[in-house]
Design an enzyme around this catalytic site. Structure first.
Site: not given
Ligand SMILES: NC(=[NH2+])NCCC[C@H]1O[C@@H](n2cnc3c(N)ncnc32)[C@H](O)[C@@H]1O
Length: 420
Positions: A154, A197, A206
């Site tokens: 995360e 997810e 995103e």
């Molecule tokens: N379903 C989505 N649209 N979003 C839900 C998941 C998004 C979660 O993944 C984390 N997150 C997103 N990209 C990344 C990444 N590259 N690395 C780590 N955490 C991430 C972000 O901070 C959030 O806590």
């Protein structure tokens, strides 16, 4: 000595600087890094130019290039942070979005069902939960199965709390929280399962999916499992009477006055971008929905995300007003056991409500259609070359009258930025 022709060519060449990295797809696109100086030989279209970099020639997205050297000083914010990570991970460092996701029962129960129905096969497996947020999926793994290790990755500041939740629920023997972007962290070993997810509005917004693909290529062992395993974007032509009445018809007679001169403004303001968080009623669908884009999470490449194309052909099932198209997505989770049950998360109107709801693309002007008419065309998801979490959705459609309504034939096209 250069020939006259070569001199001429040089004269037509212009030097540009790359504002951001670009990974070309296919053989005719040229990859480059931010700061590279490219020689542009031709500009066949406003979007794609023919350019050269260190002797290699290919197509490049014009939006990536800037000519004035001065551009380097006044750094355009998108160059600094084309992923807008500061804002993006800042948002995920607060509870608002996590509360919304955890409150989404369809979404969260689907992931729980995946773990539950694969609990035996998960024994002694190594799992990576990419973008674990509060760690709910990792906690399901530790609670409902016996994996050897779950790496909960995360990037936001939520990770500090996720560590506490893991300890609070007695899962710290199995779950290790790593704070950082999946692209940057190091795991001690490869994993058997990569679960995430990652789905955004209209499936791809995103573009977190890019991080999932990079992690797949780096940390998933050969033969490992991707959860979700596949994804599909679904489209349907629809009526949207109440939305149209609320945003457009309203100006016809408010308080007995004629405000119709404001309708072009309303069209621009309310119908230019897609309406996300739309809830379509099944009876608003004018035809059988159609999957327009399908993603195989084992073979999908980052370069494929630049431009995703799909086709559709709808047979109108009832006479109505055609206001636009509605989109949603479905993801599938294959079983760890060959032939085992597949779990599906469907965000469409005939499944349980989710926080994604659906996405409505309003035409500039509604069109009356009759049962038997056909609506055919294409959808193109064009990733934004500068703002890397954004895209533009372009719809082209042709309406053909049914045999007893042959003259109702018209075509249209519209591009919807999501959101820049
Ligand atoms: N379903 C989505 N649209 N979003 C839900 C998941 C998004 C979660 O993944 C984390 N997150 C997103 N990209 C990344 C990444 N590259 N690395 C780590 N955490 C991430 C972000 O901070 C959030 O806590």
């Amino acid at each position: 000595m250069q020939t006259e022709k070569e001199d001429e060519d040089d004269a037509s060449c212009e030097e540009y600087v790359a504002r951001s990295d670009f990974t070309g797809s296919g053989t005719d696109q040229l990859s480059f890094s931010r700061g590279d100086r490219l020689l542009v030989h031709a500009k066949p279209s406003s979007e794609w130019w023919w350019a050269e970099l260190q002797g290699v020639i290919g197509y490049v997205p014009a939006g990536y290039l800037s000519q004035d050297a001065a551009g380097e000083e006044e750094e355009d914010p998108s160059i600094e942070d084309p992923w807008q990570d500061e804002e993006y991970f800042g948002n995920y460092g607060t509870l608002r979005l996590h509360l919304e996701m955890l409150s989404d029962k369809s979404r969260t129960e689907a992931y729980r069902q995946v773990i539950l129905s694969n609990s035996a096969s998960l024994s002694s497996k190594r799992v990576m939960d990419l973008g674990c947020g509060t760690g709910i999926i990792s906690l399901f793994c530790a609670q409902l199965a016996r994996p050897s290790m779950v790496y909960a990755v995360e990037a936001s500041s939520m990770a500090e709390y996720t560590r506490q939740l893991v300890k609070q629920n007695g899962c710290d023997e199995v779950v290790t929280v790593l704070q950082g972007r999946a692209e940057d962290i190091e795991l001690p070993e490869q994993v058997d399962v990569l679960v995430s997810e990652w789905m955004g509005n209209c499936l791809l917004f995103e573009f977190m999916v890019e991080s999932v693909l990079l992690a797949r290529d780096r940390w998933l062992r050969d033969g490992g499992t991707m959860w979700p395993s596949s994804a599909a974007l679904t489209l349907v032509p629809c009526q949207a009477d109440s939305y149209y009445a609320e945003k457009m018809a309203f100006w016809e007679r408010p308080y007995g006055l004629d405000f119709t001169p404001l309708q072009p403004l309303a069209q621009q303001e309310f119908f230019t971008k897609p309406k996300f968080s739309h809830i379509i009623d099944p009876c608003d669908c004018l035809a059988a929905p159609c999957d327009v884009i399908s993603l195989d999470m084992y073979t999908l490449q980052v370069g494929d995300l630049e431009e995703m194309k799909g086709q559709f052909h709808f047979c109108v099932e009832k006479s109505a007003v055609f206001h636009g198209f509605t989109a949603w997505f479905t993801v599938c989770f294959e079983s760890l056991e060959a032939g085992g049950a597949i779990v599906e998360l469907n965000t469409g109107p005939n499944s349980g409500p989710t926080h994604w709801k659906q996405t409505l693309f309003m035409l500039d002007w509604p069109v009356s259609v009759c049962a038997g008419d056909s609506i055919s065309g294409t959808i193109v998801l064009q990733r934004n070359p500068v703002w890397r979490r954004h895209m533009t959705v372009t719809l082209h459609w042709t309406i053909k009258g049914s045999t007893d309504n042959p003259d109702n034939s018209q075509a249209g096209t519209k591009s919807f930025p999501m959101w820049r």
